[in-house]
Each structure stands twice: as structure tokens, then as C-alpha cells.
Enzyme design. Structure first.
Site, PDB file in Angstrom:
ATOM      1  N   LYS A  79     -13.806   4.237  15.698  1.00 24.20           N
ATOM      2  CA  LYS A  79     -13.444   5.891  15.875  1.00 24.20           C
ATOM      3  C   LYS A  79     -13.545   6.627  14.405  1.00 24.20           C
ATOM      4  O   LYS A  79     -14.139   7.733  14.440  1.00 24.20           O
ATOM      5  CB  LYS A  79     -12.018   6.210  16.287  1.00 24.20           C
ATOM      6  CG  LYS A  79     -10.879   5.600  15.533  1.00 24.20           C
ATOM      7  CD  LYS A  79     -10.356   6.845  14.737  1.00 24.20           C
ATOM      8  CE  LYS A  79      -9.577   6.117  13.614  1.00 24.20           C
ATOM      9  NZ  LYS A  79      -9.096   7.113  12.412  1.00 24.20           N
ATOM     10  N   GLY A 123       0.843  -1.252   0.136  1.00 24.21           N
ATOM     11  CA  GLY A 123      -0.115   0.125  -0.007  1.00 24.21           C
ATOM     12  C   GLY A 123       0.866   1.198   0.090  1.00 24.21           C
ATOM     13  O   GLY A 123       2.124   1.166   0.499  1.00 24.21           O
ATOM     14  N   SER A 124       0.116   2.299  -0.548  1.00 26.32           N
ATOM     15  CA  SER A 124       1.101   3.470  -0.914  1.00 26.32           C
ATOM     16  C   SER A 124       0.224   4.672  -0.860  1.00 26.32           C
ATOM     17  O   SER A 124       0.547   5.758  -1.686  1.00 26.32           O
ATOM     18  CB  SER A 124       1.826   3.299  -2.131  1.00 26.32           C
ATOM     19  OG  SER A 124       0.841   3.214  -3.265  1.00 26.32           O
ATOM     20  N   GLY A 125      -0.854   4.799  -0.003  1.00 25.52           N
ATOM     21  CA  GLY A 125      -1.625   5.915   0.089  1.00 25.52           C
ATOM     22  C   GLY A 125      -1.015   6.817   1.091  1.00 25.52           C
ATOM     23  O   GLY A 125       0.109   7.128   1.325  1.00 25.52           O
ATOM     24  N   ASN A 126      -1.760   7.697   1.557  1.00 24.17           N
ATOM     25  CA  ASN A 126      -1.298   8.814   2.495  1.00 24.17           C
ATOM     26  C   ASN A 126      -0.706   8.075   3.738  1.00 24.17           C
ATOM     27  O   ASN A 126       0.434   8.537   4.221  1.00 24.17           O
ATOM     28  CB  ASN A 126      -2.371   9.110   3.066  1.00 24.17           C
ATOM     29  CG  ASN A 126      -2.121  10.729   3.891  1.00 24.17           C
ATOM     30  OD1 ASN A 126      -2.880  10.894   4.923  1.00 24.17           O
ATOM     31  ND2 ASN A 126      -1.453  11.710   3.133  1.00 24.17           N
ATOM     32  N   GLY A 174      -0.168   4.629   4.240  1.00 21.10           N
ATOM     33  CA  GLY A 174       0.794   3.609   3.658  1.00 21.10           C
ATOM     34  C   GLY A 174       2.136   4.065   3.142  1.00 21.10           C
ATOM     35  O   GLY A 174       3.301   3.534   3.534  1.00 21.10           O
TER      36      GLY A 174
HETATM   37  P1  NAD Z   1      -5.729   6.546   1.160  1.00 24.14           P
HETATM   38  O1  NAD Z   1      -6.743   6.883   1.771  1.00 24.14           O
HETATM   39  O2  NAD Z   1      -4.511   7.645   0.961  1.00 24.14           O
HETATM   40  O3  NAD Z   1      -5.931   5.743  -0.015  1.00 24.14           O
HETATM   41  C1  NAD Z   1      -5.383   5.989  -1.354  1.00 24.14           C
HETATM   42  C2  NAD Z   1      -4.690   4.554  -1.569  1.00 24.14           C
HETATM   43  O4  NAD Z   1      -5.509   3.583  -2.328  1.00 24.14           O
HETATM   44  C3  NAD Z   1      -3.627   4.804  -2.756  1.00 24.14           C
HETATM   45  O5  NAD Z   1      -2.481   4.208  -2.478  1.00 24.14           O
HETATM   46  C4  NAD Z   1      -4.248   4.012  -3.894  1.00 24.14           C
HETATM   47  O6  NAD Z   1      -3.297   3.768  -5.016  1.00 24.14           O
HETATM   48  C5  NAD Z   1      -5.050   2.903  -3.452  1.00 24.14           C
HETATM   49  N1  NAD Z   1      -5.860   2.542  -4.247  1.00 24.14           N
HETATM   50  C6  NAD Z   1      -7.047   3.005  -4.983  1.00 24.14           C
HETATM   51  N2  NAD Z   1      -7.522   2.129  -5.632  1.00 24.14           N
HETATM   52  C7  NAD Z   1      -7.036   0.728  -5.328  1.00 24.14           C
HETATM   53  C8  NAD Z   1      -7.622  -0.259  -6.112  1.00 24.14           C
HETATM   54  N3  NAD Z   1      -8.332  -0.666  -6.777  1.00 24.14           N
HETATM   55  N4  NAD Z   1      -6.873  -1.399  -5.424  1.00 24.14           N
HETATM   56  C9  NAD Z   1      -5.810  -1.147  -4.532  1.00 24.14           C
HETATM   57  N5  NAD Z   1      -5.328   0.134  -4.109  1.00 24.14           N
HETATM   58  C10 NAD Z   1      -6.193   1.115  -4.580  1.00 24.14           C
HETATM   59  O7  NAD Z   1      -4.981   5.474   2.092  1.00 24.14           O
HETATM   60  P2  NAD Z   1      -4.206   5.347   3.396  1.00 24.14           P
HETATM   61  O8  NAD Z   1      -4.231   6.792   3.893  1.00 24.14           O
HETATM   62  O9  NAD Z   1      -2.852   4.989   3.119  1.00 24.14           O
HETATM   63  O10 NAD Z   1      -4.961   4.396   4.215  1.00 24.14           O
HETATM   64  C11 NAD Z   1      -4.623   2.944   4.625  1.00 24.14           C
HETATM   65  C12 NAD Z   1      -5.174   2.381   5.827  1.00 24.14           C
HETATM   66  O11 NAD Z   1      -4.696   3.396   7.177  1.00 24.14           O
HETATM   67  C13 NAD Z   1      -6.702   2.927   5.987  1.00 24.14           C
HETATM   68  O12 NAD Z   1      -7.390   1.754   6.580  1.00 24.14           O
HETATM   69  C14 NAD Z   1      -6.997   3.992   7.067  1.00 24.14           C
HETATM   70  O13 NAD Z   1      -7.978   3.943   7.593  1.00 24.14           O
HETATM   71  C15 NAD Z   1      -5.535   3.753   7.765  1.00 24.14           C
HETATM   72  N6  NAD Z   1      -5.024   4.997   8.626  1.00 24.14           N
HETATM   73  C16 NAD Z   1      -4.759   6.313   7.833  1.00 24.14           C
HETATM   74  C17 NAD Z   1      -4.202   7.257   8.333  1.00 24.14           C
HETATM   75  C18 NAD Z   1      -4.352   8.360   7.793  1.00 24.14           C
HETATM   76  O14 NAD Z   1      -4.100   9.599   8.229  1.00 24.14           O
HETATM   77  N7  NAD Z   1      -4.071   8.696   6.338  1.00 24.14           N
HETATM   78  C19 NAD Z   1      -3.737   7.123   9.647  1.00 24.14           C
HETATM   79  C20 NAD Z   1      -3.899   5.831  10.251  1.00 24.14           C
HETATM   80  C21 NAD Z   1      -4.629   4.981   9.583  1.00 24.14           C
HETATM   81  P1  13P Z   2      -8.852   9.829   8.803  1.00 22.89           P
HETATM   82  O1  13P Z   2      -8.997   8.557   8.022  1.00 22.89           O
HETATM   83  O2  13P Z   2     -10.161  10.244   9.286  1.00 22.89           O
HETATM   84  O3  13P Z   2      -7.792  10.929   8.528  1.00 22.89           O
HETATM   85  O4  13P Z   2      -8.028   9.418  10.254  1.00 22.89           O
HETATM   86  C1  13P Z   2      -6.769   9.087  10.313  1.00 22.89           C
HETATM   87  C2  13P Z   2      -6.454   8.161  11.381  1.00 22.89           C
HETATM   88  O5  13P Z   2      -6.606   7.118  11.305  1.00 22.89           O
HETATM   89  C3  13P Z   2      -5.703   8.873  12.467  1.00 22.89           C
HETATM   90  O6  13P Z   2      -5.036   8.156  13.520  1.00 22.89           O
END
Ligand code: NAD
Ligand code: 13P
Length: 359
Positions: free
Chosen positions: A214, A10-13, A15
Site C-alpha cells: 500500500k 526502534g523508536s521512530g514515529n 516505533g
Molecule cells: P521513522 O520513519 O520515524 O524513521 C525514523 C527512525 O529511523 C528513527 O528511530 C531513527 O533513529 C531511525 N534510524 C535512522 N537512521 C538509522 C540507522 N542507520 N539505523 C537504525 N535506525 C535508524 O520510523 P517509523 O515511523 O517508526 O517506522 C517503522 C516502521 O513502521 C516502517 O516500516 C513503517 O512503514 C511502519 N509504520 C509506520 C507508521 C507511521 O505512521 N509512522 C504506521 C504504521 C507502520
Molecule cells: P506512511 O508511512 O505513508 O505515513 O503510512 C503509515 C502507515 O503505515 C499507516 O498505517
């Protein structure tokens, strides 16, 4: 034990942020970890270029974590199977709606001895009822899986502003012994940074439940914020939400510990930070301010990122409905009905109070 090879799926925000944390540590501990960390990237084109090529040349994820320099030993890989090849530690970090498809692809293609940590926040609801995502990963891939969750808004962690997190992991039945297998010390070395303080515990259920639920509470906070009702209303939603989180844990996952919810970063601290400034709160606030749907607001506000509470509130509603327990969770029920049935947000106090009254 040869140094562990680590892969981030994974490579989102979040990831990309966790991949940065991990790659900094694999570089620091060469006896423990191989320096190179593969980060699986769901490939997409940015101005005609592969996102992976941009990450590997500019060392920046320009779409999901712009303006943050990534370590050079972090390598973006568009091939899932190549990224996980020979990996000893798999760090799952994708929006949870994509997990089932990914584990299907991983079946038979990972090391039998691999261990995993899920950084996902959500549940899997299916024929097995409501499942923790770590349990789902274990069931599907037959590997031990723990969870990482905490008060961790990704942009702040990426900027190396101090925060805490909780890692939960239980030693598996086939544990190979200290120095030979992943244990709490290895996990602390992998995730702890001067700006990211890790506490390792064994309550995987408590950590996962708090992290998933949450996000639903945060939607409620976003609604009252968007209505302009201020901090008191948001605090009230968080109070009711914390009660429902603890009740959900005790009712469906009796192995979870109540103290996790108030002592660990994954508990009340994550509830507070998410309800203050997370994506779920922002999406819900926009819904209140514009009258647009959750889907519309998520798409227009988050540039491809995901607000997991929108899916989680549906999963939780379906599960509570199956168990005939909706009336014991008035906030979770109200959030679902606002998002999916268009009930007016201004009725939220009544929806909570009315149902509480009848219990
Ligand atoms: P994100 O919300 O940034 O999502 C974007 C990601 O989803 C990108 O890497 C994109 O390539 C991917 N994506 C889109 N379509 C896809 C597909 N069809 N198949 C696979 N991947 C696809 O993601 P994130 O912020 O990295 O969140 C990942 C997990 O971490 C979530 O469960 C989130 O709740 C949790 N989380 C997020 C944060 C935060 O602040 N962002 C903090 C703690 C936990
Ligand atoms: P959000 O997905 O609502 O930005 O929350 C991020 C998170 O899990 C903070 O710990």
C-alpha cells in the site's frame, strides 16, 4: 512461565507509538508481563543532548513523536544488545532498510526461546527472492515471528484516537503450550488498548503483503493529488493498486488469504488511510508540486522519518523484473519509473491503461 520481558527495537514515529501502547499494557498485566519495556533508540544528539536522556527524563520523544507523553516504565536504551538482553518478546519497529544490519548484531545475542512481532512494512529482496520481513527475521534469528499491521497513522494512534489493527501469528513447532508460550491471547493482551483494537489472525503473509504494497500505491495517489486531479483520480489509483496487491499475494505467496485484503484493518483500511494522509502520499505530492526527487522531498518534509514506498517500489520492481512479470503490474511499474527514471507523472493514466490493454 515468569512474566514476559518485552523489548521494542526502534523508536521512530511508529516505533515510539507502539512502544507506548506496549508499555501501557505491560503495566496493566503484571502477571503476564514485566512492567519495564526497553525501547532501543538509534542514538542521536538533539541540541547537544542524547535523545535517550531526553526520553528518559522528559518522557517524550521530542524528535519522532513530539508532544506525546510516554509511560515512565518505557525506558530508552541506546545499546541494542542491552535492550534485547533476556527479552522474551521482541517487537521490531524500524524503517526496513535498517533491518539487515540489526539482525546481524542480534545473532547469538537473544534468548533462543524469544518470539517476535514485526511492525515493519516492506520486503527483503535478495538471493532468496522476495521475502516477508517476518520470514527474514525467522530465517536469520531462528525465532518465530508474526506481523502487526493496520490502518494506523502513528500520530493518530499516539493521540489515542480510536483505530483498529491486525496482528498475525502462527504458533511455532516448538510451542510450549497455553500459559507457557506466546499465543494469540498473549499478543492481544500486549497490543490491544481501548483506543487500539486488535484482531489476531494467522495470515502473516496477507497482513505483511498488504502493509508493504500500500505504500507503493500511496505514492501513486500522491502524484495525482500533487497534479491537482482530486479524489476521483486517487480512488482510481487505489482501485488498480488493490488489484495488484491481491494479484501479488496470490502469485508469490499463495498461502496468503484474499479475504485478509478486504476484511482486515491491515488490508483495504490501511490502503485507504495511507492514501489519504500518510507520509508516502505527502512525499509524492511534494514531488509533483516541486519537480524535486523523492529523496529530496523525503529529506525536506519528514525530519528524519522515512517514506518506505520509495524503497519498496524499487524492491518490487526488481523482483517483478527478475520474474518477467512487470507488464502484469502496471501501477507498481509506473510508480517505480516515475520515482527512479523520471517519467512524467501526467502519463500515469496511460501507463496503467496501456499495459492493462496488452494483458
Ligand atoms: P521513522 O520513519 O520515524 O524513521 C525514523 C527512525 O529511523 C528513527 O528511530 C531513527 O533513529 C531511525 N534510524 C535512522 N537512521 C538509522 C540507522 N542507520 N539505523 C537504525 N535506525 C535508524 O520510523 P517509523 O515511523 O517508526 O517506522 C517503522 C516502521 O513502521 C516502517 O516500516 C513503517 O512503514 C511502519 N509504520 C509506520 C507508521 C507511521 O505512521 N509512522 C504506521 C504504521 C507502520
Ligand atoms: P506512511 O508511512 O505513508 O505515513 O503510512 C503509515 C502507515 O503505515 C499507516 O498505517
Amino acid at each position: 512461565q515468569d512474566p514476559y520481558k518485552v523489548c521494542v527495537i526502534g523508536s521512530g514515529n511508529w516505533g515510539t507509538t507502539i512502544a507506548k501502547v506496549v508499555a501501557e499494557n505491560t503495566n496493566n498485566y503484571p502477571q503476564l508481563f514485566q512492567s519495564k519495556v526497553d525501547m532501543w533508540v538509534f542514538q542521536e544528539q538533539i541540541d547537544g543532548r542524547n535523545l535517550t536522556d531526553i526520553i528518559n527524563t522528559q518522557h517524550e520523544n521530542v524528535k519522532y513523536l513530539p508532544n506525546i507523553k510516554l509511560p515512565e516504565n518505557l525506558v530508552a536504551n541506546p545499546s541494542l544488545l542491552d535492550a534485547v538482553n533476556d527479552a522474551d518478546i521482541l517487537v521490531f519497529n524500524i524503517p526496513h532498510q535498517f533491518l539487515p544490519r540489526i539482525v546481524q548484531q542480534l545473532k547469538g545475542n537473544i534468548k533462543k526461546t524469544a518470539r517476535a512481532i514485526s511492525c515493519l512494512k516492506g520486503f527483503e529482496v535478495g538471493k532468496n527472492g522476495v521475502q516477508l520481513l517476518s520470514d527474514y527475521i525467522t530465517d536469520q534469528l531462528d525465532i518465530q515471528c508474526g506481523a502487526l499491521s493496520g490502518a494506523n497513522l502513528a500520530p493518530e494512534v499516539a493521540l489515542e484516537h480510536w483505530s483498529e489493527t491486525t496482528v498475525a501469528y502462527n504458533l511455532p513447532f516448538d510451542y510450549r503450550g497455553e500459559g507457557k508460550d506466546v499465543d494469540h491471547k498473549v499478543l492481544k493482551a500486549l497490543f490491544h488498548r481501548p483506543y487500539f483494537h486488535v484482531s489476531v489472525i494467522d495470515d502473516v503473509a496477507g497482513v505483511s503483503i498488504a502493509g508493504a504494497l500500500k505504500n507503493v500505491v500511496a505514492l501513486g495517489c500522491g502524484f495525482v493529488e500533487g497534479l491537482g486531479w482530486g479524489n476521483n483520480a486517487s480512488a482510481a489509483i487505489q482501485r488498480v493498486g488493490l488489484g495488484e496487491i491481491i494479484k501479488f499475494g496470490q502469485m508469490f505467496f499463495p498461502e496468503s488469504k484474499v479475504e485478509t485484503y478486504y476484511k482486515e484493518s491491515a488490508g483495504v483500511a490501511d490502503l485507504i488511510t495511507t492514501c489519504s494522509g500518510g507520509r508516502n502520499v505527502r512525499v509524492a505530492k511534494m514531488m509533483a508540486e516541486t519537480g524535486e526527487s523523492a529523496e529530496y522531498c523525503e529529506k525536506n518534509l519528514l525530519n528524519g522519518q522515512s517514506a518506505q514506498g520509495i524503497i519498496t517500489c524499487k524492491e518490487v520492481y526488481e523482483w517483478l523484473s527478475t520474474c518477467d512479470k512487470l507488464d502484469e503490474y502496471p501501477l507498481f511499474t509506473a510508480v517505480y519509473r516515475i520515482v527512479y527514471e523520471g517519467l512524467p507523472m501526467k502519463n500515469l493514466p496511460d501507463m496503467i491503461e496501456e499495459l492493462e490493454y496488452f494483458n
